[in-house]
Motif scaffolding. Structure first.
Motif, PDB file in Angstrom:
ATOM      1  N   TYR A 116       5.827  -1.782  -8.058  1.00  0.00           N
ATOM      2  CA  TYR A 116       5.708  -2.492  -9.459  1.00  0.00           C
ATOM      3  C   TYR A 116       4.374  -3.527  -9.246  1.00  0.00           C
ATOM      4  O   TYR A 116       3.728  -2.876 -10.390  1.00  0.00           O
ATOM      5  CB  TYR A 116       6.253  -3.145  -9.631  1.00  0.00           C
ATOM      6  N   ALA A 117       4.582  -4.010  -8.716  1.00  0.00           N
ATOM      7  CA  ALA A 117       3.740  -4.612  -8.138  1.00  0.00           C
ATOM      8  C   ALA A 117       1.999  -4.166  -7.670  1.00  0.00           C
ATOM      9  O   ALA A 117       1.126  -4.196  -7.845  1.00  0.00           O
ATOM     10  CB  ALA A 117       3.541  -6.463  -6.912  1.00  0.00           C
ATOM     11  N   ALA A 118       2.354  -2.759  -7.176  1.00  0.00           N
ATOM     12  CA  ALA A 118       1.137  -2.153  -6.238  1.00  0.00           C
ATOM     13  C   ALA A 118       0.562  -1.438  -7.644  1.00  0.00           C
ATOM     14  O   ALA A 118      -0.516  -1.311  -7.772  1.00  0.00           O
ATOM     15  CB  ALA A 118       1.978  -1.088  -5.109  1.00  0.00           C
ATOM     16  N   TYR A 119       1.727  -0.827  -8.196  1.00  0.00           N
ATOM     17  CA  TYR A 119       1.139  -0.291  -9.136  1.00  0.00           C
ATOM     18  C   TYR A 119      -0.560  -1.209 -10.048  1.00  0.00           C
ATOM     19  O   TYR A 119      -0.724  -0.558 -10.907  1.00  0.00           O
ATOM     20  CB  TYR A 119       2.186   0.160 -10.324  1.00  0.00           C
ATOM     21  N   LEU A 120       0.773  -2.570 -10.824  1.00  0.00           N
ATOM     22  CA  LEU A 120      -0.280  -3.042 -11.310  1.00  0.00           C
ATOM     23  C   LEU A 120      -1.043  -3.620 -10.489  1.00  0.00           C
ATOM     24  O   LEU A 120      -3.118  -3.824 -11.248  1.00  0.00           O
ATOM     25  CB  LEU A 120       0.940  -4.245 -11.304  1.00  0.00           C
ATOM     26  N   GLY A 121      -1.318  -3.460  -8.725  1.00  0.00           N
ATOM     27  CA  GLY A 121      -2.386  -3.380  -8.159  1.00  0.00           C
ATOM     28  C   GLY A 121      -3.854  -2.664  -8.605  1.00  0.00           C
ATOM     29  O   GLY A 121      -4.873  -2.584  -8.052  1.00  0.00           O
ATOM     30  N   GLY A 122      -2.994  -1.512  -9.000  1.00  0.00           N
ATOM     31  CA  GLY A 122      -4.093  -0.067  -9.094  1.00  0.00           C
ATOM     32  C   GLY A 122      -3.156   1.375  -7.800  1.00  0.00           C
ATOM     33  O   GLY A 122      -5.084   1.667  -8.171  1.00  0.00           O
ATOM     34  N   ALA A 123      -3.080   0.544  -7.264  1.00  0.00           N
ATOM     35  CA  ALA A 123      -1.758   2.384  -6.181  1.00  0.00           C
ATOM     36  C   ALA A 123      -2.073   3.089  -7.075  1.00  0.00           C
ATOM     37  O   ALA A 123      -1.890   3.169  -8.347  1.00  0.00           O
ATOM     38  CB  ALA A 123      -1.005   1.436  -5.746  1.00  0.00           C
ATOM     39  N   GLY A 124      -2.347   4.585  -6.721  1.00  0.00           N
ATOM     40  CA  GLY A 124      -2.314   5.822  -7.320  1.00  0.00           C
ATOM     41  C   GLY A 124      -1.087   6.053  -7.348  1.00  0.00           C
ATOM     42  O   GLY A 124      -0.522   7.763  -7.526  1.00  0.00           O
ATOM     43  N   GLY A 125      -0.276   5.902  -5.946  1.00  0.00           N
ATOM     44  CA  GLY A 125       0.702   6.102  -4.890  1.00  0.00           C
ATOM     45  C   GLY A 125       1.533   4.903  -4.085  1.00  0.00           C
ATOM     46  O   GLY A 125       0.986   4.582  -4.037  1.00  0.00           O
ATOM     47  N   ILE A 126       2.466   5.516  -3.833  1.00  0.00           N
ATOM     48  CA  ILE A 126       3.889   5.141  -3.181  1.00  0.00           C
ATOM     49  C   ILE A 126       3.793   5.791  -1.841  1.00  0.00           C
ATOM     50  O   ILE A 126       4.807   6.565  -2.062  1.00  0.00           O
ATOM     51  CB  ILE A 126       5.093   4.265  -4.011  1.00  0.00           C
ATOM     52  N   ARG A 127       3.696   5.175  -1.004  1.00  0.00           N
ATOM     53  CA  ARG A 127       5.206   6.106   0.284  1.00  0.00           C
ATOM     54  C   ARG A 127       6.620   4.855   0.265  1.00  0.00           C
ATOM     55  O   ARG A 127       6.623   3.712   0.524  1.00  0.00           O
ATOM     56  CB  ARG A 127       4.247   5.917   1.321  1.00  0.00           C
ATOM     57  N   ALA A 128       7.535   5.814   0.410  1.00  0.00           N
ATOM     58  CA  ALA A 128       9.135   4.949   0.766  1.00  0.00           C
ATOM     59  C   ALA A 128       9.849   5.523   1.254  1.00  0.00           C
ATOM     60  O   ALA A 128       9.565   6.877   1.881  1.00  0.00           O
ATOM     61  CB  ALA A 128       9.792   5.080  -1.033  1.00  0.00           C
ATOM     62  N   ASN A 129      10.519   4.853   1.812  1.00  0.00           N
ATOM     63  CA  ASN A 129      11.854   5.175   2.869  1.00  0.00           C
ATOM     64  C   ASN A 129      12.958   4.986   2.372  1.00  0.00           C
ATOM     65  O   ASN A 129      13.405   3.896   2.386  1.00  0.00           O
ATOM     66  CB  ASN A 129      11.416   3.821   4.900  1.00  0.00           C
ATOM     67  N   SER A 130      13.952   6.383   2.588  1.00  0.00           N
ATOM     68  CA  SER A 130      15.254   6.378   2.396  1.00  0.00           C
ATOM     69  C   SER A 130      15.873   6.801   0.903  1.00  0.00           C
ATOM     70  O   SER A 130      14.205   6.083  -0.013  1.00  0.00           O
ATOM     71  CB  SER A 130      15.811   4.960   2.404  1.00  0.00           C
ATOM     72  N   ILE A 131      16.763   6.615   0.397  1.00  0.00           N
ATOM     73  CA  ILE A 131      16.529   8.103  -0.977  1.00  0.00           C
ATOM     74  C   ILE A 131      16.955   7.082  -1.812  1.00  0.00           C
ATOM     75  O   ILE A 131      16.421   6.350  -2.599  1.00  0.00           O
ATOM     76  CB  ILE A 131      18.019   8.629  -1.086  1.00  0.00           C
ATOM     77  N   GLU A 132      17.374   5.456  -1.163  1.00  0.00           N
ATOM     78  CA  GLU A 132      18.043   4.419  -2.206  1.00  0.00           C
ATOM     79  C   GLU A 132      16.177   3.819  -3.060  1.00  0.00           C
ATOM     80  O   GLU A 132      16.760   3.718  -3.697  1.00  0.00           O
ATOM     81  CB  GLU A 132      19.273   3.173  -1.176  1.00  0.00           C
ATOM     82  N   ASP A 133      15.654   3.721  -1.874  1.00  0.00           N
ATOM     83  CA  ASP A 133      14.374   3.087  -2.131  1.00  0.00           C
ATOM     84  C   ASP A 133      13.697   3.961  -3.171  1.00  0.00           C
ATOM     85  O   ASP A 133      12.952   3.128  -4.123  1.00  0.00           O
ATOM     86  CB  ASP A 133      13.757   2.415  -1.111  1.00  0.00           C
ATOM     87  N   ILE A 134      13.557   4.838  -3.028  1.00  0.00           N
ATOM     88  CA  ILE A 134      12.680   6.191  -3.871  1.00  0.00           C
ATOM     89  C   ILE A 134      13.652   5.989  -4.714  1.00  0.00           C
ATOM     90  O   ILE A 134      12.934   5.796  -5.766  1.00  0.00           O
ATOM     91  CB  ILE A 134      13.219   7.147  -2.881  1.00  0.00           C
ATOM     92  N   ARG A 135      14.797   6.501  -4.797  1.00  0.00           N
ATOM     93  CA  ARG A 135      15.790   6.140  -6.558  1.00  0.00           C
ATOM     94  C   ARG A 135      14.804   4.716  -7.163  1.00  0.00           C
ATOM     95  O   ARG A 135      14.871   5.028  -8.589  1.00  0.00           O
ATOM     96  CB  ARG A 135      16.986   6.228  -6.221  1.00  0.00           C
ATOM     97  N   GLU A 136      15.050   3.658  -6.437  1.00  0.00           N
ATOM     98  CA  GLU A 136      14.582   1.953  -7.369  1.00  0.00           C
ATOM     99  C   GLU A 136      13.300   2.124  -7.168  1.00  0.00           C
ATOM    100  O   GLU A 136      12.839   1.934  -8.470  1.00  0.00           O
ATOM    101  CB  GLU A 136      15.347   1.201  -6.072  1.00  0.00           C
ATOM    102  N   ILE A 137      12.456   2.568  -6.496  1.00  0.00           N
ATOM    103  CA  ILE A 137      11.044   3.050  -7.137  1.00  0.00           C
ATOM    104  C   ILE A 137      10.477   3.778  -8.628  1.00  0.00           C
ATOM    105  O   ILE A 137       9.823   3.083  -9.015  1.00  0.00           O
ATOM    106  CB  ILE A 137       9.503   2.908  -5.805  1.00  0.00           C
ATOM    107  N   LYS A 138      11.423   4.864  -8.568  1.00  0.00           N
ATOM    108  CA  LYS A 138      11.433   5.662  -9.578  1.00  0.00           C
ATOM    109  C   LYS A 138      11.713   4.861 -10.061  1.00  0.00           C
ATOM    110  O   LYS A 138      11.054   5.107 -11.596  1.00  0.00           O
ATOM    111  CB  LYS A 138      12.530   6.695  -9.826  1.00  0.00           C
ATOM    112  N   LYS A 139      12.641   3.521 -11.112  1.00  0.00           N
ATOM    113  CA  LYS A 139      12.883   3.446 -11.871  1.00  0.00           C
ATOM    114  C   LYS A 139      11.873   2.378 -12.169  1.00  0.00           C
ATOM    115  O   LYS A 139      11.925   1.659 -13.149  1.00  0.00           O
ATOM    116  CB  LYS A 139      13.845   2.540 -11.863  1.00  0.00           C
ATOM    117  N   ASN A 140      11.217   1.773 -11.332  1.00  0.00           N
ATOM    118  CA  ASN A 140      10.004   1.151 -11.752  1.00  0.00           C
ATOM    119  C   ASN A 140       8.737   1.183 -11.877  1.00  0.00           C
ATOM    120  O   ASN A 140       7.325   1.125 -12.726  1.00  0.00           O
ATOM    121  CB  ASN A 140       9.209  -0.068 -10.401  1.00  0.00           C
ATOM    122  N   VAL A 141       8.077   2.522 -11.293  1.00  0.00           N
ATOM    123  CA  VAL A 141       6.866   3.136 -11.541  1.00  0.00           C
ATOM    124  C   VAL A 141       6.674   4.901 -11.516  1.00  0.00           C
ATOM    125  O   VAL A 141       7.442   5.159 -11.063  1.00  0.00           O
ATOM    126  CB  VAL A 141       5.864   3.166 -10.232  1.00  0.00           C
TER     127      VAL A 141
END
Length: 240
Positions: free
Chosen positions: A39-64
């Protein structure tokens, strides 16, 4: 698939992709924290996220609501390949609905004894609509990945295989060759520590660039500053 692929690639074109990962032995290892990091990366202007593990990906989807390059890092005894190393990890990422699945596309033998040239055709047949990213370490590996039908090429593993560990990162020569020779998106990744590095890789025509440690790993960032101080102090050049 073409419409969805074009949509995803347009979303990340000329964008920064932030790798939000923390290893089990690091203080920030937590899906909750990675979600906030994304979410912090998104606020900073990121256009995408690279993530590791299903657990992290699910949590990241909740935020961005950003395109996600998903991987599963898993170490198997007897193999150096650990980024989405087998079809089991690919299946998990596919079932989670990850936009882009990245997998090790080096010449190294995978945990099941196969090479990428043996495994990927099965993946493409089984998941014809999935976008796949090839994490490569050399030009030859990227060329093979292109010929196999990967959708985009990454320099992710340059400097991290035994036969490329002496490369200076980011490897601008490699990046330049890939963007010149292949007509699919090239995503620069690995050793990008400063805005000056980003300027250099984008000037070579990359589609996007991934930055991880320089943004999301404070322990590693701290070490770089501490080591810089040690170099000055040990050299005896400090002003007394």
């Amino acid at each position: 698939m073409t419409d969805n692929k074009d949509k995803i690639f347009n979303q990340i074109k000329n964008k920064l992709i932030v790798s939000c990962q923390a290893l089990p032995d690091e203080p920030l290892h937590s899906s909750f924290i990675m979600g906030k990091m994304a979410y912090a990366a998104y606020l900073g202007g990121a256009g995408g996220i690279r993530a590791n593990s299903i657990e992290d990906i699910r949590e990241i989807k909740k935020n961005v609501k950003l395109p996600i390059i998903g991987i599963i890092k898993k170490v198997y005894e007897g193999s150096e390949v650990f980024i989405t190393p087998t079809e089991n990890e690919v299946e998990s990422l596919y079932n989670e609905g990850v936009d882009i699945i990245a997998t090790d596309a080096t010449k190294r033998i995978r945990p099941d004894g196969t090479t990428i040239s043996e495994m990927f055709p099965r993946l493409r047949e089984k998941y014809p609509d999935q976008i796949f990213m090839a994490d490569c370490s050399t030009y030859e590996e990227a060329k093979e990945a292109y010929e196999l039908g990967f959708d985009c090429l990454g320099t992710t593993l340059c400097g991290y295989t035994e036969y490329t560990k002496d490369r200076k990162l980011p490897d601008l020569e490699l990046i330049g060759r890939l963007t010149k020779d292949f007509d699919i998106p090239v995503i620069a990744e690995g050793g990008i520590w400063a805005p000056e590095d980003i300027k250099k890789v984008f000037s070579l025509g990359v589609h996007a660039a991934v930055v991880g440690s320089a943004i999301t790993r404070p322990m590693e960032i701290t070490k770089r500053f501490v080591n810089a101080i040690v170099e000055v102090v040990d050299s005896g050049t400090c002003v007394k």
